[in-house]
Design a protein around this motif. Sequence first.
Motif, short mmCIF file in Angstrom:
data_model
loop_
_atom_site.label_atom_id
_atom_site.label_comp_id
_atom_site.label_asym_id
_atom_site.label_seq_id
_atom_site.Cartn_x
_atom_site.Cartn_y
_atom_site.Cartn_z
N ARG A 121 1.10 4.14 -2.86
CA ARG A 121 0.95 5.61 -2.60
C ARG A 121 2.12 6.39 -3.02
NH1 ARG A 121 -0.45 3.80 2.65
NH2 ARG A 121 -2.47 3.97 3.10
N LYS A 122 3.12 5.85 -2.77
CA LYS A 122 4.73 6.75 -3.62
C LYS A 122 4.58 6.84 -4.82
CE LYS A 122 9.79 6.59 -2.99
NZ LYS A 122 10.74 5.90 -2.46
N TRP A 141 -5.05 1.86 -2.69
CA TRP A 141 -4.72 1.57 -1.50
C TRP A 141 -6.02 2.00 -0.44
CZ3 TRP A 141 -2.47 4.76 -4.68
CH2 TRP A 141 -2.57 6.31 -4.31
N GLY A 142 -6.98 3.00 -1.05
CA GLY A 142 -7.87 3.58 -0.14
C GLY A 142 -9.41 3.29 -0.50
N TRP A 200 1.96 6.82 -6.99
CA TRP A 200 1.03 7.68 -7.37
C TRP A 200 1.44 9.16 -7.14
CZ3 TRP A 200 -1.04 3.05 -8.18
CH2 TRP A 200 -2.15 3.05 -9.31
N ALA A 201 2.34 9.56 -6.23
CA ALA A 201 2.72 10.69 -5.77
C ALA A 201 3.74 11.13 -6.63
CB ALA A 201 3.14 10.75 -4.23
N ALA A 210 0.74 -1.11 0.17
CA ALA A 210 0.01 0.16 0.22
C ALA A 210 0.81 1.16 -0.11
CB ALA A 210 -0.81 0.09 1.37
N GLU A 211 2.06 1.38 0.72
CA GLU A 211 2.85 2.25 0.93
C GLU A 211 3.56 2.67 -0.48
OE1 GLU A 211 5.06 1.79 4.38
OE2 GLU A 211 3.44 2.36 5.56
N ARG A 223 -7.39 4.98 -6.98
CA ARG A 223 -6.48 4.91 -5.51
C ARG A 223 -6.61 3.74 -5.00
NH1 ARG A 223 -5.32 8.66 -8.06
NH2 ARG A 223 -5.21 10.86 -7.24
#
Length: 245
Positions: free
Chosen positions: A126-127, A175-176, A129-130, A122-123, A173
């Motif tokens: 996020r990284k 992970w969310g 996508w960012a 998940a982390e 998204r």
Amino acid sequence: MSYAVENWGGGGDRIVLVHGSLGVGAAAFGKQKPLADTFALAVMTRRGYGDTAPIDAVDVLRDAADVIELLGDGAHLVGTSMGGIVAMNAAGRRPDLVRSLTVIEPPAFALASDLPPVRRVAEAMRKHWATADRTKRHAFVTGFLAALEMNMPMPDPLPPPVNAAAGVLVTERPWGVDVPVGAVADARFPKLVVTGGWSEAFDGISGRLADLFNVECHCLQGAGHAVQKVGEPFNALLRRHIASA
């Protein structure tokens, strides 16, 4: 066209099949065509995929409403990957229309974020996508698969259907996303959770879901994340599951 559906077979119970990211209905569920001998399959292609109209962003709840429409007066429901998230949202909202539910490695990361492999993936997403350039689709898809710890090289350039699906993927998204676990767990229809045994993260998520649903988590190896592509072993499991309903 909002969403699309291919109908395979014409007799027996109806099964609605919902694909995940980076694909369309027929490509995701081609190995399920033999089921059309005894079931009526409604193979969905979600909004924004395939030949459907472009969308601004994936909306899981809107997709779930489309699935509810496809369920008609009642059907069995199968969702793979993000399609499993969509299917669970549809089933939670209209459990009266679901005869049975099958989910294949849904990315319900929030349900098992206490597990280190799940949290790690998940982390990583996020990284990605960012930091990733979303206009460079091959690089974005490659980074997405790397974040999932999935060893699956992609051709460059991407095949046109995958390239189009990548344009939808960048709006997700993974992970969310939320799932109505309580509503699904409380529903009376039979539930089946299937994993592919290739990923600690997806095995952890699938095991957690199975625990919450109070069912066994089935592992079918050989097709990675797209477990249904093992073909007959999955089809036989699904037949038994539907018979239990």
